[in-house]
Design an enzyme around this catalytic site. Structure first.
Site, mmCIF file in Angstrom:
data_model
loop_
_atom_site.group_PDB
_atom_site.id
_atom_site.type_symbol
_atom_site.label_atom_id
_atom_site.label_comp_id
_atom_site.label_asym_id
_atom_site.label_seq_id
_atom_site.Cartn_x
_atom_site.Cartn_y
_atom_site.Cartn_z
ATOM 1 N N ALA A 1 -5.294 -1.145 -2.034
ATOM 2 C CA ALA A 1 -5.500 -0.757 -3.429
ATOM 3 C C ALA A 1 -5.373 0.750 -3.570
ATOM 4 O O ALA A 1 -5.820 1.501 -2.703
ATOM 5 C CB ALA A 1 -6.879 -1.193 -3.918
ATOM 6 N N ASP A 2 -4.759 1.155 -4.664
ATOM 7 C CA ASP A 2 -4.714 2.576 -5.013
ATOM 8 C C ASP A 2 -5.713 2.913 -6.101
ATOM 9 O O ASP A 2 -6.101 4.071 -6.246
ATOM 10 C CB ASP A 2 -3.305 2.961 -5.448
ATOM 11 N N ARG A 3 -6.124 1.908 -6.853
ATOM 12 C CA ARG A 3 -7.159 2.103 -7.870
ATOM 13 C C ARG A 3 -7.657 0.728 -8.308
ATOM 14 O O ARG A 3 -6.859 -0.155 -8.631
ATOM 15 C CB ARG A 3 -6.599 2.878 -9.072
#
Length: 398
Positions: free
Chosen positions: A275-277
């Site tokens: 996940a990046d955000r």
């Protein structure tokens, strides 16, 4: 821990960075991941601009690693000759008690670093943590402002590096537990993943690929299936490289468009992505293709997990449509696809997987599960597991 720090996950060939803070000036080298697997070459990071460049150009990537390299680069910069001279001049002009002047210089460097890759929240979170540490020094006359601020940055850089490795191991353990609890039937598990979320995306071990490593270490991994991850091929170049280097059981590479067919014809126990955000409602930004993979998993009743460090949970962003998605240069797609140069290109680096397709969000502090209505309450989990809250293995947002 003082002294040189070589981050390793398995073989020495998987060192993604080499950081040494033993001497008077820290030094940093990062593996040029654009050359992997054909060549293993390290880039010297001499200042903030060097860190910004390797992040922006994707010589290094992975949300946790981006944040780490930014802070380590800041520590190196503040001890470099050019910045040291600039700080010397500020002290000469303003005296030793010149917190505001020194802080302004450091803050401008942090603002610049934050422009390198906008989607991954780890970077902005790390910079905010750094600001909070520096704010504690305001009004403290126990040592000169310049020395206090620089020492605080160097100390925080070491803390971030060590924390990431420890957190990865905890996250991986929680993820392995969840997958084994839901495993259907007997035998070892098959895991599918996209992009690269291993030792090359973090300081050590990895997030989603860390979960795979944890299953391997428990002798429960039957097969790991890596999606190629177009158009930058992080899965083919980097994840496949890690799988081969460590001789992970059943390592298999497939094209992104083959995922649904593989699930239909083979047995897949779980999909695990990075996940990046992660938004307050559970919507998750990750490498382009993750949303498509989630749809395939839902169609085949395959559990879909997001492996997210606690620092990637962004409760200030309510939902996925609020996320700024980075658009990459057209050349990256045109060159890898060998397409006509005149064709128009749409090349987002990330997509957003709606929370309704996610089985659980795995962090080092536990797993966030949806409530009986399928809703995630990420803010409640963050509140319960922040510095002043208790750490729990699981939190069901019911």
């Amino acid at each position: 821990m003082k002294g040189g720090h070589h981050t390793e996950a398995g073989p020495a060939s998987l060192r993604t960075l080499i950081y040494d803070d033993e001497g008077e000036r820290p030094s940093l080298q990062v593996l040029d991941q654009l050359l992997v697997p054909d060549e293993k070459k390290y880039i010297d990071i001499l200042d903030v601009q060097g860190a910004w460049t390797v992040i922006r150009n994707m010589n290094i990537r992975g949300a946790p690693l981006i944040a780490i390299v930014a802070i380590l680069g800041l520590a190196v910069d503040l001890k470099s000759g050019k910045t040291s001279k600039e700080l010397d001049e500020l002290v000469s002009k303003n005296g030793s008690d010149c917190y505001e002047a020194i802080y302004t210089v450091v803050d401008e460097k942090m603002k610049h670093l934050n422009t390198s890759r906008p989607t991954a929240v780890n970077l902005s979170n790390a910079l905010q943590e750094m600001r909070e540490e520096l704010a504690k020094l305001k009004g403290d006359s126990s040592k000169p402002s310049r020395e206090a601020i620089v020492d605080s940055v160097v100390k925080f850089a070491r803390f971030m590096l060590d924390r990431d490795g420890n957190d990865n191991m905890k996250l991986a353990g929680h993820g392995a537990d969840a997958i084994l609890e839901k495993k259907k039937g007997v035998g070892k598990v098959t895991i599918m993943t996209i992009c690269n979320t291993g030792a090359l995306a973090t300081s050590h071990y990895g997030t989603a690929l860390g979960v795979v490593r944890a299953l391997r270490d428990r002798n429960q991994l039957g097969k790991v299936v890596a999606l190629e991850t177009r158009p930058y091929n992080q899965g083919a170049r980097l994840t496949a490289f890690e799988i081969v280097e460590e001789k992970m059981p059943g390592g298999t590479l497939i094209c992104d468009c083959m995922a649904a067919s593989f699930m239909d014809q083979e047995s897949v126990d779980a999909v695990v992505i990075g996940a990046d955000r992660v938004c307050a409602n559970g919507d998750t930004a990750n490498k382009i293709g993750s949303y498509t993979l989630a749809l395939s998993a839902a169609a085949h009743d395959v559990p879909f997990y997001v492996a997210s460090p606690f620092t990637t949970l962004d409760v200030s962003t309510e939902k996925g449509s609020d996320i700024v998605i980075e658009q990459r240069p057209a050349a990256e797609l045109l060159e890898s696809a060998r397409a006509p140069k005149s064709i128009a290109v749409w090349n987002p680096s990330f997509d957003v997987t709606p929370a309704k397709y996610i089985s659980g969000i795995v962090t080092e502090k536990g797993i966030i599960y949806p409530d009986k209505d399928g809703k995630f309450d990420v803010p409640a989990f963050v509140k319960a597991n922040s510095k002043d809250g208790p750490e729990t293995k699981k939190q069901r947002t019911e």
